[in-house]
Design an enzyme around this catalytic site. Structure first.
Site, short mmCIF file in Angstrom:
data_model
loop_
_atom_site.label_atom_id
_atom_site.label_comp_id
_atom_site.label_asym_id
_atom_site.label_seq_id
_atom_site.Cartn_x
_atom_site.Cartn_y
_atom_site.Cartn_z
N ARG A 48 16.21 40.06 -11.33
CA ARG A 48 15.62 38.90 -10.67
C ARG A 48 15.42 37.78 -11.68
O ARG A 48 15.39 38.00 -12.89
CB ARG A 48 14.28 39.24 -10.01
CG ARG A 48 13.20 39.76 -10.97
CD ARG A 48 12.18 38.75 -11.39
NE ARG A 48 11.33 39.26 -12.46
CZ ARG A 48 11.55 39.06 -13.73
NH1 ARG A 48 12.61 38.38 -14.14
NH2 ARG A 48 10.74 39.55 -14.66
N HIS A 55 3.26 35.77 -15.78
CA HIS A 55 2.11 36.52 -16.29
C HIS A 55 0.87 36.33 -15.42
O HIS A 55 -0.24 36.22 -15.93
CB HIS A 55 1.79 36.11 -17.73
CG HIS A 55 2.78 36.67 -18.72
ND1 HIS A 55 2.72 37.95 -19.19
CD2 HIS A 55 3.87 36.11 -19.30
CE1 HIS A 55 3.72 38.16 -20.04
NE2 HIS A 55 4.44 37.07 -20.12
N SER A 151 14.52 41.49 -15.69
CA SER A 151 14.04 42.69 -15.01
C SER A 151 15.04 43.84 -14.99
O SER A 151 15.15 44.56 -14.00
CB SER A 151 13.63 42.30 -13.59
OG SER A 151 13.02 43.34 -12.94
N ASP A 196 8.43 42.38 -10.16
CA ASP A 196 9.83 42.79 -10.31
C ASP A 196 10.21 43.80 -9.24
O ASP A 196 11.29 43.72 -8.63
CB ASP A 196 10.05 43.39 -11.70
CG ASP A 196 9.58 42.45 -12.81
OD1 ASP A 196 9.33 41.28 -12.51
OD2 ASP A 196 9.46 42.91 -13.96
C1 GLA Z 1 7.33 41.41 -16.62
C2 GLA Z 1 6.44 42.26 -15.72
C3 GLA Z 1 6.05 41.47 -14.48
C4 GLA Z 1 5.44 40.12 -14.86
C5 GLA Z 1 6.33 39.37 -15.84
C6 GLA Z 1 5.70 38.12 -16.37
O1 GLA Z 1 8.54 41.17 -16.01
O2 GLA Z 1 7.12 43.43 -15.32
O3 GLA Z 1 5.19 42.23 -13.69
O4 GLA Z 1 4.15 40.31 -15.35
O5 GLA Z 1 6.68 40.19 -16.96
O6 GLA Z 1 5.51 37.20 -15.35
#
Ligand code: GLA
Length: 466
Positions: A48, A55, A151, A196
């Site tokens: 994604r 965050h 991701s 994600d």
């Molecule tokens: C990673 C985490 C998500 C999110 C992002 C930052 O991808 O898995 O859950 O916190 O960082 O936005």
């Protein structure tokens, strides 16, 4: 293509789409070569790109991602015993074999197979089948750039979760799968939120999603006409499970929540996320930003100071609010982290409102401004950028992006830029010349590092006809 299952379950599709055939034929050949039998089905989960809302998911706030075309594919067969065999079409990743009734997930070595074990464990636990699993043989092929903020790890977890669900004929919905995979990814040690895994299961081709949490809900967001989103990889890698950067931010936000809650006379032990405090007080995000300025000081808090405010011993603080890999941290930047979270949560709502308001004539530049503000906040307040990402963002803006920002966890990985359709080619050329062409490592990776992307579909099972 015929969908067999509809509704809220991940679709089971009768035919593999043409554009995937070359890759899946190779994957099936590797499968047969390795396991001397044919796979039963294929599971697919994509990476994604997060357009805005960084965050803040683990603080309880909504985010706005879309699925991309790059994905993880798993060809799967069931076994007559409880053995799990994992192999990767990319020989850089070694084979792994274990018994499904007795495996452990090694947090000190976040290797590829551990993400798959997370997904399997999550499904078996939720289904109550930890002692009666169905053995599986799996061949994996992935093209999501790894450790790049797109991701790739959650796509592995979700794909494994989906494959396990299907192999055990379980009837979990997309939302249940997202929830299970969000929780079980914590077995690797990183305390991420649910963005994600939610977009992985709930994505729909052609639309970005506004995702809310507790419980997980996803709503379509129509992106403006005349622009395209471009991903650019800084070619710096960070595996978030092998450092404590990520969990330090989670802990800083937790401590900020607890100190804000205590200052307002709330039951602070129950306030583990910044959104909990806002909800308990019933105030607006802007009120919370003001409160951050009034209650928290911009200088870092020492651990002793936090213990003093919460009337806890160091041991109590460690077990109440810290994670295993943050026990060593001695100072916490609570003001700036909380300020980022409340302002970013506000930007997500503004972004979504602009996209969905047909009375706004030309929302693109306003959306771009929100993306630029998001990057500045990630860089300055949350300190999750890096010099290469900052340089890339500036180059993208100079090359005509209406907005540009880091995407995903940060500290490395990719930017996402919003670019007018009619200047896309010139944009790509200028970014290639100014960021990639000069450096041999970047130059060799430009094809997979710089690409325009459209909102893709969520995770699916493909039937295999033998
Ligand atoms: C990673 C985490 C998500 C999110 C992002 C930052 O991808 O898995 O859950 O916190 O960082 O936005």
């Amino acid at each position: 293509m015929e969908g067999i299952n509809h509704g809220d379950k991940p679709p089971i599709i009768a035919e593999i789409p043409l554009f995937q055939r070359k890759r899946t034929d190779d994957l099936f050949a590797s499968f047969e070569n390795k396991y001397k039998k044919k796979p039963l089905f294929l599971a697919r989960a994509s990476g994604r790109v997060n357009l805005i809302g960084e965050h803040i998911d683990y603080c309880g706030y909504s985010v706005l991602p879309m699925a991309i075309e790059q994905d993880i594919l798993m060809a799967v067969a069931t076994n007559t015993n409880t053995e799990l065999h994992l192999s990767n079409a990319n020989s850089k990743f070694s084979d792994f074999v274990t018994d499904m009734t007795s495996f452990t997930i090694d947090q000190s070595r976040p290797e590829w197979h551990n993400y798959i074990l997370c997904g399997i464990k999550g499904i078996l636990e939720r289904a109550g089948m930890v002692d009666t699993p169905q053995g599986m043989s799996i061949m994996v092929d992935g093209n999501v750039p790894k450790s790049a903020g797109l991701s790739s790890s959650s796509a592995l977890v979700c794909c494994a979760g989906l494959a396990t669900k299907h192999a055990h004929s379980l009837a979990f919905t997309k939302t249940e799968l997202a929830d299970i995979c969000m929780r079980c990814e914590h077995y690797i040690g990183t305390q991420g939120g649910g963005m994600d895994q939610s977009i992985c299961f709930l994505a729909k081709a052609g639309t970005a999603k506004h995702i809310e949490f507790n419980p997980i809900r996803a709503h379509d967001v129509s992106l403006p006409e005349g622009v395209v989103f471009v991903v650019a990889n800084s070619c710096v890698e960070l595996q978030k499970a092998s450092t404590s950067h990520f969990n330090i931010r989670v802990v800083e936000c937790r401590l900020a929540s607890q100190i804000l809650a205590k200052s307002k006379g709330l039951e602070w032990r129950k306030m583990r996320r910044l959104a909990d405090v806002e909800k308990a007080l019933g105030v607006s995000l802007s009120d919370m930003e003001e409160m951050v300025d009034q209650v928290l000081h911009p200088e870092p808090y020492t651990k002793d100071e936090v213990c003093g405010i919460l009337s806890l011993s160091t041991d109590e603080l460690n077990s109440e609010s810290l994670s295993q890999n943050t026990l060593h941290v001695q100072s916490f930047k609570l003001h700036n982290r909380a300020m980022h979270v409340f302002s970013e949560a506000n930007r997500v709502l503004k972004f979504k409102a602009l996209c969905n308001d047909s009375s706004v004539k030309d929302p693109a530049q306003l959306l771009g401004n929100l993306m630029n503000d998001s990057h500045a906040s990630c860089r300055d307040l949350y300190e999750c950028s890096c010099p290469e990402l900052d340089e890339l963002v500036e180059i993208c803006k100079k090359a005509g992006a209406l907005g540009s920002r880091l995407t995903g966890a940060g500290w490395a990985g990719c930017t996402v830029s919003m670019v007018p359709n009619d200047t896309l080619q010139a944009f790509l050329k200028q970014v290639e010349d100014e960021f990639y062409a000069k450096d041999p490592n970047r130059r060799s990776k430009v094809a997979e590092s710089l690409f325009a992307t459209q909102p893709g579909q969520g995770a699916v099972i493909y039937q295999i006809h033998v």
